[in-house]
Design a protein around this motif. Structure first.
Motif, PDB file in Angstrom:
ATOM      1  N   SER A 519       0.843  -1.194   0.000  1.00  0.00           N
ATOM      2  CA  SER A 519       0.000   0.000   0.000  1.00  0.00           C
ATOM      3  C   SER A 519       0.880   1.246   0.000  1.00  0.00           C
ATOM      4  O   SER A 519       1.874   1.281   0.733  1.00  0.00           O
ATOM      5  CB  SER A 519      -0.830   0.018   1.267  1.00  0.00           C
ATOM      6  OG  SER A 519      -2.089  -0.446   0.997  1.00  0.00           O
ATOM      7  N   GLY A 520       0.494   2.212  -0.815  1.00  0.00           N
ATOM      8  CA  GLY A 520       1.239   3.470  -0.845  1.00  0.00           C
ATOM      9  C   GLY A 520       2.556   3.377  -1.578  1.00  0.00           C
ATOM     10  O   GLY A 520       3.394   4.275  -1.474  1.00  0.00           O
ATOM     11  N   SER A 521       2.770   2.296  -2.337  1.00  0.00           N
ATOM     12  CA  SER A 521       4.067   2.150  -3.004  1.00  0.00           C
ATOM     13  C   SER A 521       4.130   2.924  -4.317  1.00  0.00           C
ATOM     14  O   SER A 521       5.218   3.128  -4.860  1.00  0.00           O
ATOM     15  CB  SER A 521       4.364   0.672  -3.251  1.00  0.00           C
ATOM     16  OG  SER A 521       3.289   0.083  -3.942  1.00  0.00           O
ATOM     17  N   GLY A 522       2.971   3.356  -4.858  1.00  0.00           N
ATOM     18  CA  GLY A 522       3.005   4.181  -6.069  1.00  0.00           C
ATOM     19  C   GLY A 522       2.332   3.541  -7.266  1.00  0.00           C
ATOM     20  O   GLY A 522       2.432   4.073  -8.373  1.00  0.00           O
ATOM     21  N   LYS A 523       1.610   2.441  -7.055  1.00  0.00           N
ATOM     22  CA  LYS A 523       0.978   1.736  -8.178  1.00  0.00           C
ATOM     23  C   LYS A 523      -0.095   2.602  -8.846  1.00  0.00           C
ATOM     24  O   LYS A 523      -0.087   2.762 -10.070  1.00  0.00           O
ATOM     25  CB  LYS A 523       0.343   0.419  -7.685  1.00  0.00           C
ATOM     26  CG  LYS A 523       1.317  -0.474  -6.927  1.00  0.00           C
ATOM     27  CD  LYS A 523       0.665  -1.748  -6.494  1.00  0.00           C
ATOM     28  CE  LYS A 523      -0.452  -1.606  -5.467  1.00  0.00           C
ATOM     29  NZ  LYS A 523      -0.048  -1.109  -4.142  1.00  0.00           N
ATOM     30  N   SER A 524      -0.978   3.169  -8.022  1.00  0.00           N
ATOM     31  CA  SER A 524      -2.048   3.995  -8.600  1.00  0.00           C
ATOM     32  C   SER A 524      -1.472   5.243  -9.248  1.00  0.00           C
ATOM     33  O   SER A 524      -1.989   5.715 -10.271  1.00  0.00           O
ATOM     34  CB  SER A 524      -3.029   4.429  -7.525  1.00  0.00           C
ATOM     35  OG  SER A 524      -3.560   3.313  -6.895  1.00  0.00           O
ATOM     36  N   SER A 525      -0.414   5.774  -8.656  1.00  0.00           N
ATOM     37  CA  SER A 525       0.180   6.998  -9.212  1.00  0.00           C
ATOM     38  C   SER A 525       0.669   6.743 -10.626  1.00  0.00           C
ATOM     39  O   SER A 525       0.524   7.594 -11.515  1.00  0.00           O
ATOM     40  CB  SER A 525       1.342   7.480  -8.343  1.00  0.00           C
ATOM     41  OG  SER A 525       0.921   7.546  -7.016  1.00  0.00           O
ATOM     42  N   GLN A 565      -9.179   3.276  -8.593  1.00  0.00           N
ATOM     43  CA  GLN A 565      -9.353   2.525  -7.342  1.00  0.00           C
ATOM     44  C   GLN A 565     -10.560   3.050  -6.571  1.00  0.00           C
ATOM     45  O   GLN A 565     -11.346   2.296  -6.048  1.00  0.00           O
ATOM     46  CB  GLN A 565      -8.084   2.709  -6.531  1.00  0.00           C
ATOM     47  CG  GLN A 565      -7.955   1.744  -5.420  1.00  0.00           C
ATOM     48  CD  GLN A 565      -6.617   1.907  -4.741  1.00  0.00           C
ATOM     49  OE1 GLN A 565      -5.957   2.934  -4.873  1.00  0.00           O
ATOM     50  NE2 GLN A 565      -6.205   0.904  -4.011  1.00  0.00           N
TER      51      GLN A 565
HETATM   52  N1  LIG Z   1      -3.836  12.808  -4.205  1.00  0.00           N
HETATM   53  C1  LIG Z   1      -2.734  12.636  -3.481  1.00  0.00           C
HETATM   54  N2  LIG Z   1      -2.158  13.701  -2.889  1.00  0.00           N
HETATM   55  C2  LIG Z   1      -1.024  13.560  -2.169  1.00  0.00           C
HETATM   56  N3  LIG Z   1      -0.386  12.403  -1.995  1.00  0.00           N
HETATM   57  C3  LIG Z   1      -0.898  11.310  -2.547  1.00  0.00           C
HETATM   58  C4  LIG Z   1      -2.097  11.367  -3.317  1.00  0.00           C
HETATM   59  N4  LIG Z   1      -2.375  10.128  -3.761  1.00  0.00           N
HETATM   60  C5  LIG Z   1      -1.387   9.325  -3.281  1.00  0.00           C
HETATM   61  N5  LIG Z   1      -0.513  10.039  -2.560  1.00  0.00           N
HETATM   62  C6  LIG Z   1       0.719   9.525  -1.942  1.00  0.00           C
HETATM   63  O1  LIG Z   1       1.519   8.955  -2.962  1.00  0.00           O
HETATM   64  C7  LIG Z   1       2.064   7.730  -2.558  1.00  0.00           C
HETATM   65  C8  LIG Z   1       1.717   6.616  -3.539  1.00  0.00           C
HETATM   66  O2  LIG Z   1       0.329   6.449  -3.537  1.00  0.00           O
HETATM   67  P1  LIG Z   1      -0.441   5.459  -4.508  1.00  0.00           P
HETATM   68  O3  LIG Z   1      -1.896   5.749  -4.382  1.00  0.00           O
HETATM   69  O4  LIG Z   1       0.155   5.521  -5.850  1.00  0.00           O
HETATM   70  O5  LIG Z   1      -0.109   4.047  -3.835  1.00  0.00           O
HETATM   71  P2  LIG Z   1      -0.648   2.602  -4.184  1.00  0.00           P
HETATM   72  O6  LIG Z   1       0.545   1.766  -4.389  1.00  0.00           O
HETATM   73  O7  LIG Z   1      -1.630   2.660  -5.289  1.00  0.00           O
HETATM   74  O8  LIG Z   1      -1.357   2.229  -2.831  1.00  0.00           O
HETATM   75  P3  LIG Z   1      -2.639   1.300  -2.583  1.00  0.00           P
HETATM   76  O9  LIG Z   1      -2.242  -0.120  -2.864  1.00  0.00           O
HETATM   77  O10 LIG Z   1      -2.947   1.501  -1.142  1.00  0.00           O
HETATM   78  O11 LIG Z   1      -3.690   1.797  -3.496  1.00  0.00           O
HETATM   79  C9  LIG Z   1       1.538   7.463  -1.161  1.00  0.00           C
HETATM   80  O12 LIG Z   1       2.575   7.764  -0.268  1.00  0.00           O
HETATM   81  C10 LIG Z   1       0.402   8.441  -0.957  1.00  0.00           C
HETATM   82  O13 LIG Z   1       0.424   8.955   0.344  1.00  0.00           O
END
Ligand SMILES: Nc1ncnc2c1ncn2[C@@H]1O[C@H](COP(=O)(O)OP(=O)(O)OP(=O)(O)O)[C@@H](O)[C@H]1O
Length: 717
Positions: A519-525, A565
Motif C-alpha cells: 500500500s502506498g508504493s506508487g501503483k495507482s500513481s 481505485q
Molecule cells: N492525491 C494525493 N495527494 C497527495 N499524496 C498522494 C495522493 N495520492 C497518493 N498520494 C501519496 O503517494 C504515494 C503513492 O500512492 P499510490 O496511491 O500511488 O499508492 P498505491 O501503491 O496505489 O497504494 P494502494 O495499494 O494503497 O492503493 C503514497 O505515499 C500516498 O500517500
C-alpha cells in the motif's frame, strides 16, 4: 500493432461512426484556414446536447482552434465571396462548406463526400439551404471579443463587461435624461411660488402642471428602460462568468485541484455578490454621480452662496464613508474565509457521515461547527453595524445640510438675494444632489464584498488548465498502446516525498502487465500518470513513441479504459453512468459492455433495470457493483489500452472469477496494465512488476518474478 489493426479498431470506434455534421464542417473550415484541430479539442467540455455540436456552440468551438466566427441568417446571394469559405446549414441537420462559385454552380465540401469537392447548381442548393451561415476567420491575437462565450482568463472581467457595453451605454444615456428631468420638479415648485401664487395665474399653473406630468411619465418610462438594460447586462454577465468559471474548474489540471472542495463551492456562491454589484440599481447611483455637478451648478445659479453647503457636505460624507471602509474590508475578508470554512466542513461531514457516526465523532464536528458559525455571526453583525453606521451618518449629513440650506436661505431672502421659490428649489435640489450619497455608502459595502470575491474568482480564472488551446497537439484518434516511462519522477502537489522515483518502463502494444506492491508504493500513481491526470516532474512519458504532453488529453483518455481505485459514480441512472461522456453509443453496445463487466447480472434482477438511480457518488450500489459499472464504462468504447486499478477489490471470489473469465477474451488485442492485490487476477497478465517506495523493484515474466518473490530474492523494505 500494425496499421491494419488500428483501422479495424477505428472502424469499431463508435465515436468515428457518431454522426456530427457541424463538427465535421467545422473541422473542414479549420483545415481550410490552416488551423489544425481535432474533434476532441473542439468539443471537450462544451455543453453538447446529445453530444453533438449545435449552431449556437459553433463560435465557442471555433474559438478553440483560433477562428472567430458568427452564425448569421443570409440568402445565398448575400454571402460575399470575400467571406468564403463559410459553412452553410442545410436541411435535416446537415451542412456544407461553401468554397466559391463558378457561375451559377456552387463548389462545396460535404462531409458525406469524404473530402472531395462537389458541384451543385444554385437552384438545387437553394432548396436544401436553411438560410443560416457560419462565417469564420482566423482570430488575431489582439482581438478582445472573440465571439465565443468564454472570455480570456487574464482579462475576463474587462472582456465580459465589454460584451454588455451597449447596454451600459444605453443605461447611461437614460440616466442623463432622467437627471435632467429631475431638475424639473424644483423649477416647477419655484415658479409656482414666485409667479403663480403672487399673480394667481391659474392658467400658467395648469400649463406647468401638464408639462411636469408629461416629464414624470417620460421619467417613468426611462427608469424602466434603464433597469431593463442593467438587468439584461446582469443576465449576460452572469451567464458568461458562470459558464467560464465552470469551464475553468472542470478543465483545471489535477495538480491545481483545491485541497478543500467546499471552499470552492462557497467562492462560486460568493460570485453572486459580485454579480449583484455589477447589475444592481445601486450602480445607477454611480452613473448619477457626475450629474451632481450639474445640480450644484443650478443651485449656484438660483441660490448663489447656498451651493457651498452641499459642496462641503458631499466630501464630508464621502470621507466618513471611506474612513469606515478599512475595518469593513478586513471584516468582510474574514467573514468570507470563515463562510468557506463552514461550507467545507458541511460538505465534508455530509460526505463522510458514516465515518463521523462510526467513529463517534459527532461532538467533535458539532463543536467545530458551532465555533465557526459563532465567529461568523459575530463578524456578520460587525459588517452590518459598520455599514449601517456609514449609511446613518450619511443620512444625518444629508438632513443637516437641508436644515443649513433653510437657515442660510432665510437670511438670503431677508437680504433680498433669494426668492421664496428659489429657497424651496434650492432645498429640493440639494436633497437631490446628496441623494446618491446614501446609496453610495451601501454601494461601497457591496463594492468591498465584490472586491474580495473578485480575488477568488480571479484565482479560479487563472487556474492552470489541463489543455492549452494555443498549443495544438497532433490528432491521434487511435493509439497502438506502446508506453514508455523514461526516468520518471513524480511528487503530488504540496507533498515532500516523491510518489514515483526514477521509473523506467517500456510496454509493448498488446502486452499484459500486472503491478503489485505494498500500500502506498506508487501503483495507482503510475496509472494516473498514464491516463494524463498528472504529468511527470522529471523524465518523460511516451505513448506510441510520442511525449504524452503532445497528445490531446481527451484523445488519450478515449483510447484508455481506466478503472480507478476510488470509484465515484455520478448521480443519475445506471445507464447514464454507463454511457457518461459517450451518449452516442447504441443500446446494443451498452448491453454488451454491461454483460462483459457483470453489470447485467444485477441490473436484470432489479425492477428498474438500467433505469435504477445510483444515488450521489453511486451510494445506492455496493462497492463491487460500482466496480462493475466502472469496468463496463471502461470497456464501452473498446479502447486499445486498459488501465485497471484494483478492479475487483470489492468483489467476492465468485464474482471475480466470472469476471476474469469474461475479460480473458476481451483483452486479447489490448495493452493491459492491471494493478492488483489479488493473486488470482494475475492469471490475466504475462509480465509482472513489483513496485516499492515509488521505485520498480522487479520487472519480468510473471513466473520468474513470482519465483523470485517466493525465494525472497526480491526484498520489499
Ligand atoms: N492525491 C494525493 N495527494 C497527495 N499524496 C498522494 C495522493 N495520492 C497518493 N498520494 C501519496 O503517494 C504515494 C503513492 O500512492 P499510490 O496511491 O500511488 O499508492 P498505491 O501503491 O496505489 O497504494 P494502494 O495499494 O494503497 O492503493 C503514497 O505515499 C500516498 O500517500
Amino acid at each position: 500493432m500494425d496499421s491494419e489493426l488500428s483501422s479495424v479498431l477505428l472502424s469499431q470506434d463508435p465515436r468515428s461512426q457518431h454522426d456530427d455534421p457541424l463538427l465535421d464542417g467545422l473541422l473542414t473550415l479549420c483545415s481550410l484556414h490552416h488551423k489544425p484541430a481535432s474533434r476532441a479539442m473542439l468539443t471537450t467540455g462544451l455543453p453538447l446536447p446529445s453530444q453533438r455540436l449545435t449552431a449556437d456552440l459553433l463560435p465557442r468551438a471555433a474559438a478553440r482552434a483560433g477562428l472567430q466566427g458568427r452564425v448569421l441568417q443570409r440568402k445565398l446571394e448575400q454571402i460575399p465571396s470575400i467571406a468564403l469559405p463559410a459553412m452553410l446549414m442545410l436541411k435535416d441537420a446537415r451542412c456544407a462548406v461553401l468554397l466559391g462559385w463558378e457561375g451559377d454552380t456552387a463548389r462545396l465540401l460535404l462531409s458525406e463526400s469524404d473530402g472531395g469537392e462537389v458541384r451543385v447548381a444554385r437552384e438545387v442548393l437553394v432548396q436544401d439551404f436553411t438560410g443560416r451561415v457560419f462565417f469564420a476567420q482566423p482570430q488575431h491575437k489582439f482581438d478582445v471579443t472573440n465571439g465565443s462565450l468564454i472570455p480570456r482568463a487574464h482579462s475576463w472581467f474587462r472582456d465580459t463587461l465589454k460584451r454588455s457595453r451597449w447596454l451600459y451605454a444605453d443605461a447611461i444615456a437614460a440616466s442623463l435624461v432622467i437627471n435632467i428631468i429631475a431638475l424639473a420638479a424644483p423649477l416647477f415648485v419655484m415658479n409656482v411660488y414666485d409667479r403663480v401664487v403672487p399673480n394667481q395665474a391659474t392658467a400658467t399653473l395648469w400649463v406647468l402642471a401638464v408639462g411636469i406630468c408629461g416629464a414624470y411619465l417620460f421619467d417613468l418610462l426611462l427608469k424602466g428602460l434603464r433597469s431593463l438594460c442593467l438587468d439584461l447586462a446582469g443576465k449576460k454577465t452572469d451567464l458568461i462568468i458562470s459558464a467560464t468559471l465552470f469551464e475553468r474548474i472542470v478543465g483545471m489540471s489535477m495538480k491545481s485541484r483545491p485541497a478543500r472542495v467546499g471552499s470552492y463551492a462557497q467562492n462560486i456562491h460568493e460570485f453572486q455578490g459580485m454579480r449583484d454589484f455589477l447589475t444592481s440599481l445601486t450602480l445607477t447611483s454611480l452613473i448619477d454621480l457626475p450629474f451632481t455637478i450639474l445640480i450644484l451648478l443650478v443651485i449656484a445659479l438660483l441660490g448663489g452662496h447656498l451651493v457651498w453647503i452641499p459642496v462641503v457636505a458631499f466630501p464630508l460624507a464621502l470621507g466618513i464613508g471611506y474612513f469606515l471602509q478599512k475595518p469593513l474590508t478586513k471584516t468582510l475578508e474574514r467573514t468570507m474565509a470563515l463562510a468557506a470554512e463552514r461550507q467545507s466542513s458541511l460538505i465534508e461531514t455530509l460526505g463522510g457521515l458514516d465515518g463521523v457516526k462510526t467513529n463517534n465523532a459527532e461532538s467533535e464536528r458539532q463543536y467545530q461547527w458551532e465555533q465557526t458559525i459563532g465567529t461568523l455571526s459575530r463578524l456578520e453583525l460587525r459588517v452590518k453595524t459598520l455599514s449601517s453606521l456609514s449609511m446613518n451618518i450619511t443620512l444625518l449629513i444629508q438632513q443637516l445640510a437641508g436644515v443649513a440650506i433653510i437657515i442660510f436661505g432665510v437670511y438670503q431672502i431677508i437680504e433680498g438675494n433669494l426668492s421664496m421659490g428659489g429657497l424651496v428649489a434650492c432645498y429640493m435640489l440639494s436633497g437631490r444632489a446628496l441623494a446618491p450619497l446614501a446609496q453610495l455608502s451601501g454601494l461601497l459595502t457591496r463594492y468591498q464584498q465584490a472586491k474580495v470575491t473578485m480575488v477568488s474568482v480571479d484565482q479560479m480564472m487563472e487556474l492552470p488548465q489541463e489543455r492549452n488551446f494555443d498549443e495544438r497537439p497532433l490528432s491521434r484518434q487511435v493509439l497502438q498502446g506502446a508506453m514508455e516511462f523514461r526516468n520518471v519522477d513524480f511528487t503530488y502537489p504540496n507533498q515532500q516525498n516523491q510518489a514515483l522515483h526514477g521509473i523506467n518502463l517500456s510496454v509493448r502494444p498488446g502486452e499484459k502487465i500486472g503491478i503489485i506492491g505494498r500500500s502506498g508504493s506508487g501503483k495507482s500513481s503510475l496509472a494516473k500518470l498514464l491516463v494524463g491526470l498528472y504529468q511527470p516532474d522529471a523524465g518523460s512519458l511516451l505513448v506510441d513513441g510520442v511525449d504524452i504532453r503532445q497528445i490531446d488529453v481527451s484523445e488519450l483518455r478515449h483510447n484508455m479504459g481506466y478503472v480507478p481505485q476510488d470509484i465515484q459514480l455520478l448521480s443519475g441512472t445506471l445507464r447514464d453512468n454507463l454511457v457518461s461522456g459517450a451518449r452516442y453509443v447504441d443500446d446494443e453496445m451498452v448491453l454488451q459492455a454491461a454483460e462483459l463487466a457483470g453489470v447485467h447480472e444485477f441490473a436484470r434482477l432489479h425492477p428498474q433495470g438500467y433505469e435504477l438511480q445510483v444515488g450521489e457518488r453511486g451510494q445506492n450500489l455496493s462497492g463491487g457493483q460500482r466496480q462493475n459499472v466502472a469496468l463496463a464504462r471502461a470497456l464501452l468504447l473498446n479502447p486499445p489500452i486498459l488501465l485497471l486499478d484494483e478492479p475487483t477489490s470489492a468483489m467476492d471470489n465468485t464474482g471475480e472469477e466470472r469476471l476474469k473469465a469474461r475479460l480473458q477474451a476481451v483483452i486479447e488485442n489490448k495493452t493491459v496494465i492491471l494493478v492488483t492485490h489479488r493473486a488470482s487476477l494475475l492469471s490475466l497478465v504475462d509480465r509482472l512488476l513489483v513496485i516499492d517506495r515509488g521505485q520498480i523493484l522487479a520487472d519480468g515474466p510473471k513466473a520468474a518474478v513470482m519465483e523470485a518473490l517466493k525465494k525472497g530474492q526480491i526484498s520489499v523494505a
